[in-house]
Write a protein that holds these residues in place. Structure first.
Motif, mmCIF file in Angstrom:
data_model
loop_
_atom_site.group_PDB
_atom_site.id
_atom_site.type_symbol
_atom_site.label_atom_id
_atom_site.label_comp_id
_atom_site.label_asym_id
_atom_site.label_seq_id
_atom_site.Cartn_x
_atom_site.Cartn_y
_atom_site.Cartn_z
ATOM 1 N N MET A 70 -5.702 18.381 2.287
ATOM 2 C CA MET A 70 -6.512 19.357 1.557
ATOM 3 C C MET A 70 -7.988 19.281 1.897
ATOM 4 O O MET A 70 -8.789 20.019 1.311
ATOM 5 N N THR A 71 -8.377 18.401 2.813
ATOM 6 C CA THR A 71 -9.793 18.271 3.138
ATOM 7 C C THR A 71 -9.966 18.066 4.632
ATOM 8 O O THR A 71 -9.050 17.579 5.312
ATOM 9 N N GLY A 72 -11.131 18.439 5.162
ATOM 10 C CA GLY A 72 -11.366 18.294 6.586
ATOM 11 C C GLY A 72 -11.640 16.863 6.996
ATOM 12 O O GLY A 72 -11.284 16.450 8.108
ATOM 13 N N LEU A 73 -12.282 16.088 6.121
ATOM 14 C CA LEU A 73 -12.679 14.722 6.462
ATOM 15 C C LEU A 73 -12.339 13.782 5.325
ATOM 16 O O LEU A 73 -12.702 14.031 4.170
ATOM 17 N N MET A 74 -11.662 12.706 5.661
ATOM 18 C CA MET A 74 -11.408 11.650 4.696
ATOM 19 C C MET A 74 -11.807 10.327 5.329
ATOM 20 O O MET A 74 -11.418 10.028 6.461
ATOM 21 N N THR A 75 -12.612 9.543 4.601
ATOM 22 C CA THR A 75 -13.093 8.268 5.122
ATOM 23 C C THR A 75 -12.568 7.127 4.264
ATOM 24 O O THR A 75 -12.731 7.127 3.041
ATOM 25 N N LEU A 76 -11.924 6.182 4.922
ATOM 26 C CA LEU A 76 -11.474 4.962 4.256
ATOM 27 C C LEU A 76 -12.597 3.943 4.356
ATOM 28 O O LEU A 76 -13.020 3.583 5.456
ATOM 29 N N THR A 77 -13.107 3.513 3.222
ATOM 30 C CA THR A 77 -14.239 2.588 3.215
ATOM 31 C C THR A 77 -13.833 1.277 2.560
ATOM 32 O O THR A 77 -12.887 1.212 1.767
ATOM 33 N N GLY A 78 -14.582 0.237 2.889
ATOM 34 C CA GLY A 78 -14.303 -1.051 2.280
ATOM 35 C C GLY A 78 -14.972 -2.164 3.045
ATOM 36 O O GLY A 78 -15.529 -1.975 4.134
ATOM 37 N N ALA A 79 -14.895 -3.346 2.474
ATOM 38 C CA ALA A 79 -15.507 -4.526 3.077
ATOM 39 C C ALA A 79 -14.785 -4.898 4.365
ATOM 40 O O ALA A 79 -13.658 -4.466 4.620
ATOM 41 N N GLY A 80 -15.455 -5.690 5.175
ATOM 42 C CA GLY A 80 -14.842 -6.176 6.396
ATOM 43 C C GLY A 80 -13.577 -6.959 6.101
ATOM 44 O O GLY A 80 -13.542 -7.791 5.203
ATOM 45 N N ARG B 179 0.814 -1.218 0.000
ATOM 46 C CA ARG B 179 0.000 0.000 0.000
ATOM 47 C C ARG B 179 0.850 1.271 0.000
ATOM 48 O O ARG B 179 0.429 2.308 0.547
ATOM 49 N N GLU B 180 2.017 1.219 -0.622
ATOM 50 C CA GLU B 180 2.870 2.404 -0.650
ATOM 51 C C GLU B 180 2.191 3.571 -1.364
ATOM 52 O O GLU B 180 2.265 4.718 -0.908
ATOM 53 N N ARG B 181 1.524 3.289 -2.473
ATOM 54 C CA ARG B 181 0.854 4.362 -3.216
ATOM 55 C C ARG B 181 -0.271 4.965 -2.390
ATOM 56 O O ARG B 181 -0.433 6.195 -2.342
ATOM 57 N N GLU B 182 -1.062 4.114 -1.728
ATOM 58 C CA GLU B 182 -2.164 4.614 -0.917
ATOM 59 C C GLU B 182 -1.669 5.516 0.206
ATOM 60 O O GLU B 182 -2.275 6.548 0.501
ATOM 61 N N LEU B 183 -0.567 5.138 0.851
ATOM 62 C CA LEU B 183 -0.048 5.946 1.952
ATOM 63 C C LEU B 183 0.262 7.367 1.494
ATOM 64 O O LEU B 183 -0.071 8.344 2.168
ATOM 65 N N VAL B 184 0.892 7.482 0.351
ATOM 66 C CA VAL B 184 1.268 8.801 -0.158
ATOM 67 C C VAL B 184 0.034 9.602 -0.567
ATOM 68 O O VAL B 184 -0.128 10.776 -0.196
ATOM 69 N N GLU B 185 -0.854 8.982 -1.314
ATOM 70 C CA GLU B 185 -1.995 9.716 -1.867
ATOM 71 C C GLU B 185 -3.017 10.087 -0.796
ATOM 72 O O GLU B 185 -3.612 11.160 -0.851
ATOM 73 N N VAL C 269 -10.834 1.322 0.058
ATOM 74 C CA VAL C 269 -9.599 0.569 0.274
ATOM 75 C C VAL C 269 -9.652 -0.710 -0.551
ATOM 76 O O VAL C 269 -10.512 -1.569 -0.321
ATOM 77 N N PRO C 270 -8.757 -0.871 -1.511
ATOM 78 C CA PRO C 270 -8.796 -2.052 -2.366
ATOM 79 C C PRO C 270 -8.171 -3.249 -1.666
ATOM 80 O O PRO C 270 -7.436 -3.099 -0.672
ATOM 81 N N PRO C 271 -8.416 -4.455 -2.172
ATOM 82 C CA PRO C 271 -7.691 -5.615 -1.649
ATOM 83 C C PRO C 271 -6.222 -5.524 -2.018
ATOM 84 O O PRO C 271 -5.819 -4.702 -2.858
ATOM 85 N N LEU C 272 -5.416 -6.353 -1.394
ATOM 86 C CA LEU C 272 -4.002 -6.418 -1.749
ATOM 87 C C LEU C 272 -3.840 -7.046 -3.129
ATOM 88 O O LEU C 272 -4.670 -7.847 -3.569
#
Length: 282
Positions: free
Chosen positions: A35-45, A22-28, A161-164
């Motif tokens: 730049m935003t007040g709220l960011m939500t990471l969503t995804g399956a259990g 998840r190196e790309r996800e960490l950076v992005e 959040v995508p799968p690995l």
């Protein structure tokens, strides 16, 4: 306005295992959150939302002079407890005859701080009301949330959040460690069996397990708990009955993270009755 009593900069738990991929996800995600007040990471259990959020939060402790604070909502059953959980994490005292959300807004008004609200999905209405109040009054506050779906307030950035990454059927054994799911499998299997390694005999079975589990981190971590009891080829063969195989979660984990069946049941319980009826028919 209350002064927050903290001398520490965060209340984040220490990482007990290595963070894989998840190196790309960490950076992005860090860039977007700035730049935003709220960011939500969503995804399956089991998709790794909490682990990713914690890794991001640990990397931002030096960015927020007023701290990075984790608020765990998964164990709460009442929406009214959301504001109290935030207040408890921050050391904010409730004031008589005043809504706690307003007291929190006053306490955080000038703070440059990151709040991590973990597992919001079963308390979305209460979380949305509190987040909306805080962001409307606290321009330097940032909120990182996790849940099965977005909180639903204006200005929210949603990051599914995508799968690995998993190898395809044509991947050669020498290329397998390029895939996040395989690296996670090997790292966690070595915690149980230090001598574990990818060999010509085991590589195909490991790749098959990762593919069959769709790169879901929780499922991979659960199945590696069986490596000491079963040969990897036996694990790969038993994956057909994956819900009964994936039962080896840590005893200290929340119940819904001890088995994949419990994770699915938690998601099912969040559905409305018509949605549950449709799910059963499908």
């Amino acid at each position: 306005q209350q002064d927050l009593p903290h001398t520490r900069k965060h209340n984040l738990p220490g990482a007990r295992t290595s963070f894989i991929g998840r190196e790309r996800e960490l950076v992005e995600i860090k860039r977007t959150l700035a730049m935003t007040g709220l960011m939500t990471l969503t995804g399956a259990g089991g998709s790794g939302k909490t682990r990713l959020a914690l890794e991001i939060a640990r990397g931002l402790v030096g960015v927020y002079p007023d701290g990075v604070w984790l608020v765990e909502l998964g164990s709460l059953s009442e929406g009214e407890l959301v504001a109290q959980a935030v207040a408890d994490a921050l050391g904010v005292r409730e004031q008589p005859n005043r809504p706690l959300a307003y007291t929190l807004a006053d306490a955080l008004r000038e703070k440059k701080m990151l709040l991590l609200l973990d597992n919001c999905e079963h308390l979305l209405d209460a979380a949305a009301r509190l987040v909306d109040t805080l962001l409307g009054s606290c321009p330097r506050l940032r909120i990182l949330a996790t849940g099965r779906e977005a909180i639903g307030v204006p200005g929210e950035a949603n990051w599914p959040v995508p799968p690995l990454s998993v190898p395809d059927a044509d991947s050669s054994p020498t290329d397998l460690m390029r895939y996040e799911a395989v690296r996670l499998f090997v790292e966690r299997a070595r915690l149980r069996l230090p001598s574990f390694d990818l060999t010509p005999a085991s590589a195909q079975a490991v790749a098959e397990v990762c593919r069959r589990l769709d790169g879901i981190p929780l499922a991979i971590e659960l199945v590696t708990g069986r490596v000491t009891a079963l040969a990897i080829q036996q694990v790969a063969e038993g994956i057909e009955d994956s819900l009964s195989l994936l039962i080896s979660g840590p005893r200290a984990a929340t119940p819904r993270h001890q088995t994949m069946r419990a994770t699915i049941e938690w998601s099912f319980a969040l559905l409305s009755e018509p949605e549950q009826a449709l799910f059963n028919r499908l």
